[in-house]
Design a protein around this motif. Structure first.
Motif, PDB file in Angstrom:
ATOM      1  N   MET C  72       1.851  14.104   0.930  1.00 23.79           N
ATOM      2  CA  MET C  72       1.700  14.096   2.388  1.00 23.79           C
ATOM      3  C   MET C  72       0.254  13.793   2.734  1.00 23.79           C
ATOM      4  N   ASP C  73       0.049  12.949   3.726  1.00 21.58           N
ATOM      5  CA  ASP C  73      -1.316  12.768   4.224  1.00 21.58           C
ATOM      6  C   ASP C  73      -1.462  13.631   5.473  1.00 21.58           C
ATOM      7  N   PRO C  74      -2.230  14.717   5.402  1.00 22.47           N
ATOM      8  CA  PRO C  74      -2.283  15.639   6.549  1.00 22.47           C
ATOM      9  C   PRO C  74      -2.952  15.013   7.774  1.00 22.47           C
ATOM     10  N   ALA C  75      -3.694  13.928   7.579  1.00 20.04           N
ATOM     11  CA  ALA C  75      -4.408  13.341   8.715  1.00 20.04           C
ATOM     12  C   ALA C  75      -3.453  12.755   9.745  1.00 20.04           C
ATOM     13  N   ASP C  76      -2.442  12.020   9.283  1.00 18.35           N
ATOM     14  CA  ASP C  76      -1.548  11.403  10.259  1.00 18.35           C
ATOM     15  C   ASP C  76      -0.079  11.649   9.950  1.00 18.35           C
ATOM     16  N   TYR C  77       0.192  12.652   9.162  1.00 13.70           N
ATOM     17  CA  TYR C  77       1.574  13.061   8.867  1.00 13.70           C
ATOM     18  C   TYR C  77       2.425  11.934   8.281  1.00 13.70           C
ATOM     19  N   SER C  78       1.817  11.070   7.533  1.00 12.69           N
ATOM     20  CA  SER C  78       2.621  10.051   6.873  1.00 12.69           C
ATOM     21  C   SER C  78       2.720  10.400   5.385  1.00 12.69           C
ATOM     22  N   ALA C  79       3.676   9.773   4.732  1.00  5.91           N
ATOM     23  CA  ALA C  79       3.871  10.021   3.307  1.00  5.91           C
ATOM     24  C   ALA C  79       3.173   8.924   2.519  1.00  5.91           C
ATOM     25  N   ILE C  80       2.489   9.328   1.440  1.00  2.00           N
ATOM     26  CA  ILE C  80       1.823   8.339   0.601  1.00  2.00           C
ATOM     27  C   ILE C  80       2.457   8.372  -0.775  1.00  2.00           C
ATOM     28  N   ALA C  81       3.010   7.246  -1.173  1.00  4.38           N
ATOM     29  CA  ALA C  81       3.625   7.151  -2.491  1.00  4.38           C
ATOM     30  C   ALA C  81       2.669   6.421  -3.421  1.00  4.38           C
ATOM     31  N   THR C  82       2.452   6.997  -4.584  1.00  2.00           N
ATOM     32  CA  THR C  82       1.634   6.333  -5.599  1.00  2.00           C
ATOM     33  C   THR C  82       2.583   5.595  -6.545  1.00  2.00           C
ATOM     34  N   LEU C  83       2.361   4.295  -6.706  1.00  4.24           N
ATOM     35  CA  LEU C  83       3.245   3.495  -7.548  1.00  4.24           C
ATOM     36  C   LEU C  83       2.523   3.078  -8.813  1.00  4.24           C
ATOM     37  N   ARG C  84       3.211   3.229  -9.927  1.00  8.98           N
ATOM     38  CA  ARG C  84       2.648   2.755 -11.197  1.00  8.98           C
ATOM     39  C   ARG C  84       3.324   1.437 -11.533  1.00  8.98           C
ATOM     40  N   ILE C  85       2.527   0.416 -11.622  1.00  6.88           N
ATOM     41  CA  ILE C  85       3.084  -0.932 -11.742  1.00  6.88           C
ATOM     42  C   ILE C  85       2.551  -1.604 -12.992  1.00  6.88           C
ATOM     43  N   ALA C  86       3.394  -2.387 -13.621  1.00  6.78           N
ATOM     44  CA  ALA C  86       3.008  -3.074 -14.845  1.00  6.78           C
ATOM     45  C   ALA C  86       1.814  -3.990 -14.588  1.00  6.78           C
ATOM     46  N   LYS C  87       0.888  -3.982 -15.550  1.00 10.32           N
ATOM     47  CA  LYS C  87      -0.372  -4.704 -15.399  1.00 10.32           C
ATOM     48  C   LYS C  87      -0.166  -6.213 -15.226  1.00 10.32           C
ATOM     49  N   VAL C  88       0.898  -6.698 -15.896  1.00 15.54           N
ATOM     50  CA  VAL C  88       1.122  -8.149 -15.861  1.00 15.54           C
ATOM     51  C   VAL C  88       1.441  -8.635 -14.453  1.00 15.54           C
ATOM     52  N   LEU C  89       1.876  -7.712 -13.587  1.00 17.37           N
ATOM     53  CA  LEU C  89       2.271  -8.112 -12.241  1.00 17.37           C
ATOM     54  C   LEU C  89       1.095  -7.939 -11.284  1.00 17.37           C
ATOM     55  N   ARG C  90       0.581  -9.040 -10.755  1.00 22.27           N
ATOM     56  CA  ARG C  90      -0.531  -8.945  -9.799  1.00 22.27           C
ATOM     57  C   ARG C  90       0.045  -9.210  -8.417  1.00 22.27           C
ATOM     58  N   LEU C  91      -0.228  -8.264  -7.522  1.00 22.63           N
ATOM     59  CA  LEU C  91       0.381  -8.338  -6.198  1.00 22.63           C
ATOM     60  C   LEU C  91      -0.614  -8.854  -5.166  1.00 22.63           C
ATOM     61  N   PRO C  92      -0.247  -9.832  -4.357  1.00 20.75           N
ATOM     62  CA  PRO C  92      -1.101 -10.278  -3.250  1.00 20.75           C
ATOM     63  C   PRO C  92      -1.343  -9.128  -2.276  1.00 20.75           C
ATOM     64  N   THR C  93      -2.466  -9.163  -1.577  1.00 26.64           N
ATOM     65  CA  THR C  93      -2.831  -8.029  -0.704  1.00 26.64           C
ATOM     66  C   THR C  93      -1.864  -7.852   0.456  1.00 26.64           C
ATOM     67  N   PRO C 123      -6.443  -2.049  -8.593  1.00 24.27           N
ATOM     68  CA  PRO C 123      -5.910  -0.721  -8.901  1.00 24.27           C
ATOM     69  C   PRO C 123      -6.456   0.300  -7.907  1.00 24.27           C
ATOM     70  N   GLY C 124      -5.588   1.148  -7.393  1.00 25.46           N
ATOM     71  CA  GLY C 124      -5.987   2.171  -6.434  1.00 25.46           C
ATOM     72  C   GLY C 124      -5.935   1.696  -4.996  1.00 25.46           C
ATOM     73  N   ALA C 125      -5.705   0.389  -4.789  1.00 30.83           N
ATOM     74  CA  ALA C 125      -5.673  -0.127  -3.425  1.00 30.83           C
ATOM     75  C   ALA C 125      -4.402   0.323  -2.715  1.00 30.83           C
ATOM     76  N   ARG C 126      -4.348   0.065  -1.411  1.00 28.76           N
ATOM     77  CA  ARG C 126      -3.209   0.530  -0.636  1.00 28.76           C
ATOM     78  C   ARG C 126      -2.428  -0.651  -0.069  1.00 28.76           C
ATOM     79  N   ILE C 127      -1.132  -0.577  -0.210  1.00 30.39           N
ATOM     80  CA  ILE C 127      -0.275  -1.591   0.402  1.00 30.39           C
ATOM     81  C   ILE C 127      -0.128  -1.225   1.866  1.00 30.39           C
ATOM     82  N   THR C 128      -0.507  -2.125   2.734  1.00 34.41           N
ATOM     83  CA  THR C 128      -0.518  -1.774   4.163  1.00 34.41           C
ATOM     84  C   THR C 128       0.815  -2.060   4.836  1.00 34.41           C
ATOM     85  N   MET C 129       1.485  -3.110   4.396  1.00 32.24           N
ATOM     86  CA  MET C 129       2.766  -3.440   5.032  1.00 32.24           C
ATOM     87  C   MET C 129       3.885  -2.681   4.352  1.00 32.24           C
TER      88      MET C 129
END
Lengths: 266, 260, 158
Positions: C72-93, C123-129
């Motif tokens: 839980m993010d107490p600042a704005d009551y949203s849920a934050i999911a941490t995803l572990r993703i295979a290194k070979v997969l690079r995701l556009p921002t 690594p550690g970045a946040r998916i905004t959409m």
């Protein structure tokens, strides 16, 4: 026989044990000489087997001292005592899942650090000495009652103990076999030179085979002496026990024959 | 009434403490016991090889039934593709550890309780003690160590056979694509589920075999019966208590392992 | 029972058991990410209902990772999911993460749809959409009363 005939191997003084309100041993004192056969007689329920259990460390006595070879038998001396003594149980207490040879080898395997081949040799030797070497791969259930008794004795002497306890070695046997068991005890006692403490209620056989006889009655030793003294004693308890044993002898023998069919040929 | 309750609770607490001491003493005795390995092998044979057929049969039929029942339930929602997940998760998380442990109690645990009870009766346990050998180390410790090894192995076999049974009823009889079934299985099962499965199996093994040994070992403590009847009473107690403790421990472990 | 036969049976049993254990732990337990290197990204959802640690992360229907944790993010009551993703997969921002369900009553999983940006998520970045979980109950309610199109005021369940 050991050298020091006058040596006392086992001395018991003032042994007391009660279960709840029921006093079983009310101060038992007994001394056993090295190399002798001492028999503790007594009617059923006199506390004979509790006495033996206290000596074996299975039951904790409430009071009293036990000395083994001059040393007070406390927790520290217990291991030494166990190494130098062994028990022959009323029911033989052989392990059903082990062969005769494995049964004899068990005390050596569990309590000594001997190498395997030496354990095997000593176990075979014990079987040979008791003339049951040919049955070494049989399981106890495949042996007759007398054979089982001998196997149990082989297991008892394989550690070369100085003191062997016999708990009702003749229970459930007919008169002929009772004689044979006492003859066996006397024979091997002489052969191996161990000291024997026998607990039984068979007066006649005990008198023939023992050097000393003690009578346990209502938690106390009320007579202690040679078999001859026992036979001649005018002590009322001794007389009572002797007479009742003789009187019961004939009828008991008939009953025991009935029992022995089951227990021996099983 | 209140006193009876108090006496009963004290009795239970005393029993639990005694049981814990028994288990602890057995493990401590294991460190001093000689030629332990041979007896562990024998115990693995008793609990493992001898119980293998019943584990395989029960495992296969559990999988078959799960496949069948699961298919009919999922079919209503049109999600037959999840059959593999349903079968595998039910098996791994609950059914396999519990059922395998119950089967092992029924076969190995009852035999152990009866054997120790008879050994107590025929003075074999006392004989060991007068020899100076530890009866805990000789009789109980190898069984406990074997249980820690055997129960997870049996449970794993149960799962493997159960998954196969599920695929049999699901894809062969009812027409779920085998590929869909197996990929659903692989998709659903996580490392945490497998850990939970083995953890449960090991704990059940330790608890039940120790409990069976405890009851058999102390068969002479039975107040109402002696001899053969005491042995049968001890065996009954061993099986009943073990079965209860499996289900209680299963609930406790599951509730503690809250998945985040 | 002779000693050698006994040992043989024990050996067979142990081998079978170990094979089964190996199957469970290697094939099933660790999924398709065994041994591969991974990195973590975060995704913020307004509703992460049903998502939990261990849930799958799929891209084009293929498992590419797992949900590490949901907090839980107490600042704005949203849920934050941490995803572990295979290194070979690079995701556009500008990749999108949405919570979906396998079948109607199945597990929740995170579906990734890659964006078109040149830059990739570190690594550690946040998916905004993100797209949150569909509220299944209200959806069922709508279906039950046949008002998926005209959802003016869904009646309470009887």
């Amino acid at each position: 026989m050991s050298a020091g005939q006058t040596d006392l191997l086992l001395e018991v003084e003032g042994l007391r044990k009660s279960f709840g309100d029921h006093v079983v041993l009310a101060g038992v004192g007994l001394a056993v000489r090295r190399g002798s056969v001492c028999t503790v007689l007594g009617p059923s329920g006199a506390g004979k087997s509790v006495f033996l259990k206290c000596l074996g460390g299975v039951e904790q006595p409430d009071a009293g001292t036990i000395r083994f070879d001059g040393r007070l038998l406390n927790a520290a001396a217990r291991a030494d005592f166990q190494r130098r003594s062994s028990f022959l149980f009323q029911s033989n207490a052989l392990f059903d899942s082990l062969t005769a040879l494995e049964n004899v080898a068990l005390p050596l395997e569990q309590t000594t650090g001997l190498p395997d081949h030496e354990i095997r040799e000593r176990s075979l030797e014990a079987l040979r000495q008791l003339e049951i070497e040919n049955f070494r791969d049989r399981y106890p259930s495949q042996l007759s009652g007398g054979m089982q008794k001998r196997l149990a004795l082989a297991r008892a002497i394989v550690t070369r103990p100085e003191l062997v306890f016999f708990d009702e070695p003749t229970a459930g046997l007919d008169p002929l076999r009772r004689n044979a068991v006492f003859a066996m005890i006397a024979k091997y006692q002489r052969q191996f030179g161990f000291t024997a403490l026998v607990v039984t209620h068979d007066v006649v056989e005990a008198l023939i085979a023992s050097d000393r006889v003690a009578l346990l009655d209502r938690g106390r030793i009320c007579f202690e002496g040679t078999p001859a003294e026992f036979s001649a004693s005018t002590n009322s308890v001794v007389r009572g026990f002797r007479d009742s044993a003789e009187a019961l002898g004939s009828s008991l023998a008939a009953i025991r024959r009935g029992e022995s069919i089951q227990s021996d040929d099983a | 009434m209140l006193r009876l309750l108090g006496a009963q609770s004290l009795h239970i607490v005393f029993g639990l403490g005694d049981f814990a001491l028994f288990t602890g003493r057995s493990f401590r005795a294991a460190t001093q016991s000689r030629r332990l390995f041979r007896r562990i092998i024998r115990a693995v044979y008793e609990q493992g090889a001898l119980c293998l057929p019943v584990i395989l049969i029960v495992g296969a039929f559990t999988g078959l039934v799960l496949g069948l029942q699961g298919y009919y339930v999922l079919n209503r929602f049109g999600s037959q593709g999840l059959l593999g997940a349903l079968v595998s998760l039910s098996l791994i998380r609950e059914m396999a550890p519990v059922l395998a442990a119950l089967m092992l109690v029924g076969q190995a645990g009852s035999a152990l309780a009866a054997e120790l009870g008879i050994q107590r009766n025929s003075e074999q346990i006392v004989a060991l003690e007068t020899m100076g050998a530890s009866s805990h180390g000789y009789l109980v410790a190898p069984r406990l160590i074997a249980a820690l090894l055997v129960f997870p192995l049996q449970t794993a076999l149960f799962v493997a056979v159960g998954l196969w049974g599920g695929s049999l009823s699901g894809s062969l009889l009812l027409g779920v694509e085998p590929g869909v079934y197996w990929s659903s299985v692989e998709q659903a099962v996580g490392a945490a589920d497998v850990r939970e499965c083995f953890l449960k199996a090991a704990i059940f093994g330790l608890l039940t075999i120790s409990l069976c040994a405890y009851h058999g070992f102390h068969a002479d403590r039975c107040k109402s019966a002696t001899g053969a009847r005491a042995v049968s009473a001890a065996t009954t107690r061993a099986v009943v208590h073990s079965s209860i403790i499996i289900l209680v421990a299963d609930y406790v472990i599951t509730s503690f392992l809250v998945r985040s | 029972m002779k000693k050698t036969t006994l040992e043989l049976y024990v050996g067979i049993f142990v081998l079978m058991g170990i094979a089964a254990v190996a199957y469970l732990t290697l094939k099933l337990g660790s999924g398709s990410l065994v041994g591969g290197e991974t990195y973590l990204v975060e995704a913020r959802f307004t509703n992460a209902g049903g998502l939990h640690g261990g849930s799958s992360v799929l891209l084009a229907g293929v498992t590419v990772g797992r949900v590490e944790a949901v907090r839980m993010d107490p600042a704005d009551y949203s849920a934050i999911a941490t995803l572990r993703i295979a290194k070979v997969l690079r995701l556009p921002t500008d990749s999108m993460a949405s919570i979906k369900t396998t079948g109607l009553i199945g597990d929740k999983y995170v579906a990734l749809s890659p964006g078109a940006e040149e830059a990739y998520l570190d690594p550690g970045a946040r998916i905004t959409m993100t797209e949150s979980a569909v509220d299944l109950e209200s959806l069922i309610g709508k279906m039950a009363f046949g008002s998926v199109d005209t959802d003016k005021d869904p009646k309470p369940a009887p």
